[in-house]
Design a protein around this motif. Structure first.
Motif, PDB file in Angstrom:
ATOM      1  N   GLN A  51       0.717  -1.142  -0.047  1.00 47.38           N
ATOM      2  CA  GLN A  51       0.047   0.004  -0.011  1.00 47.38           C
ATOM      3  C   GLN A  51       0.926   1.136  -0.008  1.00 47.38           C
ATOM      4  O   GLN A  51       0.509   2.115  -0.565  1.00 47.38           O
ATOM      5  CB  GLN A  51      -0.915   0.028   1.342  1.00 47.38           C
ATOM      6  CG  GLN A  51      -2.016   1.133   1.143  1.00 47.38           C
ATOM      7  CD  GLN A  51      -2.887   1.207   2.315  1.00 47.38           C
ATOM      8  OE1 GLN A  51      -2.208   0.800   3.395  1.00 47.38           O
ATOM      9  NE2 GLN A  51      -3.865   1.731   2.160  1.00 47.38           N
ATOM     10  N   ALA A  52       1.994   1.225   0.961  1.00 49.18           N
ATOM     11  CA  ALA A  52       2.864   2.254   0.909  1.00 49.18           C
ATOM     12  C   ALA A  52       3.362   2.725  -0.542  1.00 49.18           C
ATOM     13  O   ALA A  52       3.718   3.941  -0.913  1.00 49.18           O
ATOM     14  CB  ALA A  52       3.890   2.238   1.809  1.00 49.18           C
ATOM     15  N   CYS A  53       3.912   1.571  -1.401  1.00 46.91           N
ATOM     16  CA  CYS A  53       4.286   1.736  -2.416  1.00 46.91           C
ATOM     17  C   CYS A  53       3.222   2.491  -3.318  1.00 46.91           C
ATOM     18  O   CYS A  53       3.855   3.470  -4.381  1.00 46.91           O
ATOM     19  CB  CYS A  53       5.014   0.295  -3.118  1.00 46.91           C
ATOM     20  SG  CYS A  53       6.456  -0.256  -2.484  1.00 46.91           S
ATOM     21  N   ALA A  54       1.921   2.085  -3.620  1.00 46.19           N
ATOM     22  CA  ALA A  54       0.937   2.480  -4.209  1.00 46.19           C
ATOM     23  C   ALA A  54       0.899   4.030  -4.005  1.00 46.19           C
ATOM     24  O   ALA A  54       0.910   4.838  -4.947  1.00 46.19           O
ATOM     25  CB  ALA A  54      -0.135   1.944  -4.139  1.00 46.19           C
ATOM     26  N   LEU A  55       1.187   4.393  -2.633  1.00 44.45           N
ATOM     27  CA  LEU A  55       0.678   5.795  -2.202  1.00 44.45           C
ATOM     28  C   LEU A  55       1.965   6.467  -2.619  1.00 44.45           C
ATOM     29  O   LEU A  55       1.726   7.832  -3.140  1.00 44.45           O
ATOM     30  CB  LEU A  55       0.653   5.821  -0.666  1.00 44.45           C
ATOM     31  CG  LEU A  55      -0.572   5.508  -0.364  1.00 44.45           C
ATOM     32  CD1 LEU A  55      -0.633   5.114   1.222  1.00 44.45           C
ATOM     33  CD2 LEU A  55      -1.697   6.308  -0.529  1.00 44.45           C
ATOM     34  N   LYS A  59       1.983  10.026  -5.295  1.00 41.38           N
ATOM     35  CA  LYS A  59       2.679  11.304  -5.000  1.00 41.38           C
ATOM     36  C   LYS A  59       3.615  11.663  -6.049  1.00 41.38           C
ATOM     37  O   LYS A  59       3.482  12.829  -6.370  1.00 41.38           O
ATOM     38  CB  LYS A  59       3.353  11.119  -3.729  1.00 41.38           C
ATOM     39  CG  LYS A  59       2.281  11.074  -2.434  1.00 41.38           C
ATOM     40  CD  LYS A  59       3.165  10.973  -1.058  1.00 41.38           C
ATOM     41  CE  LYS A  59       2.423  10.914  -0.019  1.00 41.38           C
ATOM     42  NZ  LYS A  59       1.335  12.292   0.268  1.00 41.38           N
ATOM     43  N   ALA A  60       4.392  10.649  -6.543  1.00 45.81           N
ATOM     44  CA  ALA A  60       5.266  10.870  -7.611  1.00 45.81           C
ATOM     45  C   ALA A  60       4.626  11.335  -8.944  1.00 45.81           C
ATOM     46  O   ALA A  60       5.117  11.935  -9.758  1.00 45.81           O
ATOM     47  CB  ALA A  60       6.523   9.668  -7.897  1.00 45.81           C
ATOM     48  N   TYR A  61       3.443  10.405  -9.252  1.00 50.58           N
ATOM     49  CA  TYR A  61       2.889  10.830 -10.414  1.00 50.58           C
ATOM     50  C   TYR A  61       1.637  10.555 -10.150  1.00 50.58           C
ATOM     51  O   TYR A  61       0.821   9.776 -10.555  1.00 50.58           O
ATOM     52  CB  TYR A  61       3.176   9.492 -11.495  1.00 50.58           C
ATOM     53  CG  TYR A  61       4.532   9.249 -11.794  1.00 50.58           C
ATOM     54  CD1 TYR A  61       5.285   9.970 -12.595  1.00 50.58           C
ATOM     55  CD2 TYR A  61       5.358   8.225 -11.104  1.00 50.58           C
ATOM     56  CE1 TYR A  61       6.497   9.833 -12.997  1.00 50.58           C
ATOM     57  CE2 TYR A  61       6.729   8.303 -11.247  1.00 50.58           C
ATOM     58  CZ  TYR A  61       7.437   8.821 -12.058  1.00 50.58           C
ATOM     59  OH  TYR A  61       8.831   8.974 -12.246  1.00 50.58           O
ATOM     60  N   ILE A 247       7.353   9.191   3.715  1.00 50.15           N
ATOM     61  CA  ILE A 247       7.902  10.643   3.426  1.00 50.15           C
ATOM     62  C   ILE A 247       9.099  10.696   2.609  1.00 50.15           C
ATOM     63  O   ILE A 247       9.480   9.390   1.895  1.00 50.15           O
ATOM     64  CB  ILE A 247       8.784  10.787   4.702  1.00 50.15           C
ATOM     65  CG1 ILE A 247       9.172  12.265   4.938  1.00 50.15           C
ATOM     66  CG2 ILE A 247       9.960  10.012   5.269  1.00 50.15           C
ATOM     67  CD1 ILE A 247       9.928  12.937   6.441  1.00 50.15           C
ATOM     68  N   GLU A 248       9.080  11.453   1.920  1.00 52.87           N
ATOM     69  CA  GLU A 248      10.108  11.842   0.730  1.00 52.87           C
ATOM     70  C   GLU A 248      11.395  12.217   1.054  1.00 52.87           C
ATOM     71  O   GLU A 248      11.327  13.516   1.713  1.00 52.87           O
ATOM     72  CB  GLU A 248       9.527  12.770  -0.348  1.00 52.87           C
ATOM     73  CG  GLU A 248      10.437  12.858  -1.635  1.00 52.87           C
ATOM     74  CD  GLU A 248      10.097  13.571  -2.769  1.00 52.87           C
ATOM     75  OE1 GLU A 248      10.731  13.732  -3.877  1.00 52.87           O
ATOM     76  OE2 GLU A 248       8.824  14.412  -2.690  1.00 52.87           O
TER      77      GLU A 248
END
Length: 249
Positions: A51-55, A59-61, A247-248
């Motif tokens: 789920q974190a990867c999808a989020l 955010k990136a795209y 977080i980025e």
């Protein structure tokens, strides 16, 4: 007074320890403790990470940046844990109104992996029986490729087919690549790499040593981690904002 405050702020800043980059052994030890001592289930961890990867990808795209064409995403999954995370990521991308397609050349016999596959099938996410050619990928069939192939488990010095061929294709394409935790083909311990060049990296728990010099968009998904583990391994994780789970960096 201002000088004193300024000096104390500088002193405080100097005492902040840098974020720790993990070795393969560090990561294995932390995962073992999470499952054995903290009673996190393997399925639970993979769900959190997927789920974190999808989020991170949203955010990136964001969808608004892909309005000129359909928000199509090709998720390439391997047979081990990174592949399971990719399947969960694809399912959440579908929920977020993206259009994922999965290429899964070697399916695992592991029951969790099979369960995640069924979940994607029930969401009507298509599975490809072949990898699109470089020409098909370059000609805007997809907006983005998610690399969830090899990760920590694979010996990068001995990558076999079909993954060696997939990596050769990914090195040629121009569309963005987002890698899960460790870009496929990279040595976990080495910061200088000669493989694919992802535009986005999503590190899980803490970044790995290979990401030391990564210059693309770098997200960290590790907020769920118990404080005692953070302290024991001196991870020095950054402060997450609000209720964000990533977080980025």
């Amino acid at each position: 007074m201002d000088k004193m405050n300024h000096s104390s702020a500088e002193a405080e800043a100097e005492t902040i320890e840098p974020l720790r980059f993990l070795s393969k052994g560090d990561m294995a030890a932390i995962e073992t403790e999470l499952v054995r001592d903290y009673k996190f289930g393997q399925q639970q961890l993979v769900e959190i990470w997927g789920q974190a990867c999808a989020l991170a990808i949203t955010k990136a795209y964001p969808l608004s940046s892909l309005t000129k064409k359909q928000p199509t995403v090709l998720v390439i999954c391997g047979p081990d844990q990174n592949g399971s995370i990719g399947l969960v990521c694809a399912r959440h991308l579908r929920i977020f109104d993206y259009e994922p397609t999965i290429y899964h050349p070697k399916r695992s016999s592991h029951s969790l992996h099979q369960d995640f596959t069924v979940q994607c099938e029930k969401m009507d996410i298509p599975f490809l029986s072949y990898l699109p050619t470089e020409v098909q990928l370059i000609n805007d069939a997809y907006n983005l490729v998610v690399d969830a192939m090899l990760g920590l488990e694979e010996d990068c010095s001995n990558i076999k087919e079909p993954y060696s061929g997939i990596l050769a294709t990914l090195k040629q394409i121009k569309i963005p690549i987002a890698s899960v935790d460790v870009p496929s083909g990279w040595d976990v311990e080495e910061p200088s790499q000669d493989g694919i060049n992802p535009d986005v990296l999503i590190s899980l728990i803490a970044p790995k040593k290979c990401a030391t010099n990564f210059s693309g968009k770098h997200f960290l998904a590790g907020r769920f981690l118990p404080y005692d583990i953070q302290k024991k391994y001196e991870l020095n994780l950054p402060d997450y904002s609000g209720t964000d789970c990533l977080i980025e960096l």
